[in-house]
Design an enzyme around this catalytic site. Structure first.
Site: not given
Ligand code: UD1
Ligand code: CA
Length: 449
Positions: A18, A79, A317
């Site tokens: 996003r 995930g 600067r």
């Molecule tokens: C996640 C939480 C949600 C919480 C929110 C808070 C989960 C399933 N959900 O959702 O409950 O309210 O954060 O901000 O955890 N990442 C990885 N590898 C992956 C997926 C994600 O390293 O495979 C990292 C992303 O880079 C990020 C973090 O984990 O820094 C969270 O991932 P993101 O996809 O943003 O989770 P949310 O949908 O925001």
């Protein structure tokens, strides 16, 4: 008994779709440095025994930024639960507490992390402690399901029932987990949910099914914003700016209109400094005491010593060093140059690759011609020298102590100490010329008409 050893896993493998960016999300800057660096700095304050950052493929830029902390690569982004699992080998046998942090939640403070660890190490001995918060807009955050016996589960927004979505208590993503139980929990996480992802958040329900306790600590929404879009990045920036301004004012600086002053994470401002509206402090700025910074200045990588008067509209600067009580006025740009104590450069001037000696006065419109298209050269202006307005100093060149340069000069050779140098066309005069000229032109015009 819970041990007091600590390991930290930072999840940063998401590209941040996003954000619509070619830069990994955690590299987007807040207050002048990447989000992930803020987080690592905070975590370092806890002196963890181990720390691992989980990154995605092709994220060397993140690995470089977090070095010397090790990174592991999550090849497929399956995930947050899957991401934590990637750190298993790097952590090895570890029986202390494990803190999991999300790289996109960079504003968390050390005090909050300490509260979580205290809860984790407390009498309840929870397997998992989750940091919850109640944001003004709970949006799409996961929700904490809390019962009489503590935290029961975390439900992701997409998987939540309408009633669960009404719950204002959100998941910040931050967890403190008992290292002895972490891997057995993580290995049982599946991907049977609406996103088809392995959710870290599922370990709460799994721990409860094992008969373990889980609990939550509530944190300040201003620390727990998750950055998923440019618009959330802007909110995070405003929150971090508010903190930095507060710290500057607590340190003894007057910010006349704080909301218009932009600071960097490392800006250092002394006491009795007055900052007028609309000033930008880029990275690497150090300001001494009793400095007055008028409006619309832009500084980066520079040092401003005690008693300086700068601006309005001054641009300093990298490498600009402004000595005590010097004056840098409007539309003056200084780059990689030392302006020594008490010197004045007050109007419309460029000083680059130079030294301006103590007490020297540089007149309006003076330019150091430091670049010939290939090389940069140095200009050395002695103490107490006076450079007349609209002078071009063609570097390399040296003006001796106390010398005077006539206005409008183009100086290409050394001016010796105490001398006067004038290098411009000399003035001539024709008496009565203007009147004769006008008469001649008027006569010509009359003949034509
Ligand atoms: C996640 C939480 C949600 C919480 C929110 C808070 C989960 C399933 N959900 O959702 O409950 O309210 O954060 O901000 O955890 N990442 C990885 N590898 C992956 C997926 C994600 O390293 O495979 C990292 C992303 O880079 C990020 C973090 O984990 O820094 C969270 O991932 P993101 O996809 O943003 O989770 P949310 O949908 O925001
Ligand atoms: Ca997120």
């Amino acid at each position: 008994m819970a041990s007091s050893k600590l390991a930290v896993i930072v999840l940063a493998a998401g590209m941040g779709t996003r954000m619509k960016s070619s830069l990994p999300k955690v590299m987007h800057p807040l207050a002048g440095r990447p989000m992930v660096s803020h987080l690592l700095d905070t975590v370092s304050g806890l002196s963890p025994d181990r720390m691992v950052v989980v990154v995605g493929p092709d994220m060397e830029v993140v690995s470089k930024t977090v070095a010397p902390h090790p990174t592991v690569i999550q090849a497929d982004r399956l995930g947050t639960g899957h991401a934590v699992l990637q750190a298993k080998a790097a952590l090895g046998q570890f029986d202390g507490d494990v803190l999991v942090l999300y790289g996109d939640t960079p504003l968390i403070t050390r005090a909050t992390l300490e509260r979580m660890l205290a809860e984790r190490r407390g009498p309840r001995d929870p397997a998992v402690v989750v940091l919850g918060f109640k944001p003004e807009d709970p949006g799409h955050y996961g929700r904490l399901v809390v019962g009489a016996e503590g935290l029961k589960a975390i439900v992701e927004y997409r998987d939540a029932t309408p009633e669960q979505r009404e719950n204002p208590l959100c998941n910040s993503g931050v967890m403190a987990i008992d290292g002895n139980r972490l891997w057995s929990l993580i290995e049982r996480v599946d991907n049977r949910n609406s996103k088809g992802e392995y959710y870290l958040t599922d370990i709460v329900a799994l721990a409860r099914a094992d008969g373990a306790t889980c609990s939550h600590v509530e944190g300040d929404p201003a620390e727990l914003l998750g950055v998923n879009s440019r618009s959330e990045l802007a909110v995070a920036e405003s929150l971090i700016q508010a903190r930095l301004r507060e710290a500057a004012m607590e340190g003894g600086a007057t910010l006349i209109d704080p909301a218009t002053v932009w600071l960097s994470w490392d800006t250092r401002i002394g006491r009795d400094v007055t900052v007028w509206p609309h000033v930008v402090f880029g990275p690497g700025v150090v300001v001494g005491d009793k400095v007055e910074i008028k409006g619309f200045c832009h500084f980066e990588g520079c040092t401003i010593e005690d008693g300086v008067l700068a601006g309005p509209f001054a641009r300093l600067r990298p490498g600009a060093e402004i000595g005590a009580n010097a004056h840098i006025g409007n539309f003056v740009e200084v780059k990689k140059a030392t302006i020594e104590a008490g010197a004045k450069v007050n109007h419309l001037t460029y000083i680059g690759d130079a030294r301006v000696g103590a007490g020297a006065n540089v007149g309006a419109g003076t330019i150091t011609c430091n670049y010939d298209g290939f090389n940069k050269s140095f200009t050395d202006i002695g103490a107490g020298a006076f450079i007349g307005s609209n002078t071009s100093l063609v570097a390399p060149v040296k003006i001796g102590d106390g010398a005077v340069v006539g206005a409008g000069s183009v100086i290409t050779k050394e001016v010796t100490e105490g001398a006067l140098a004038v290098a411009r066309g000399s003035q001539m005069e024709l008496k009565g010329w203007a009147e004769r000229f006008r008469a001649q032109q008027a006569a010509k015009k009359a003949k034509k008409d």
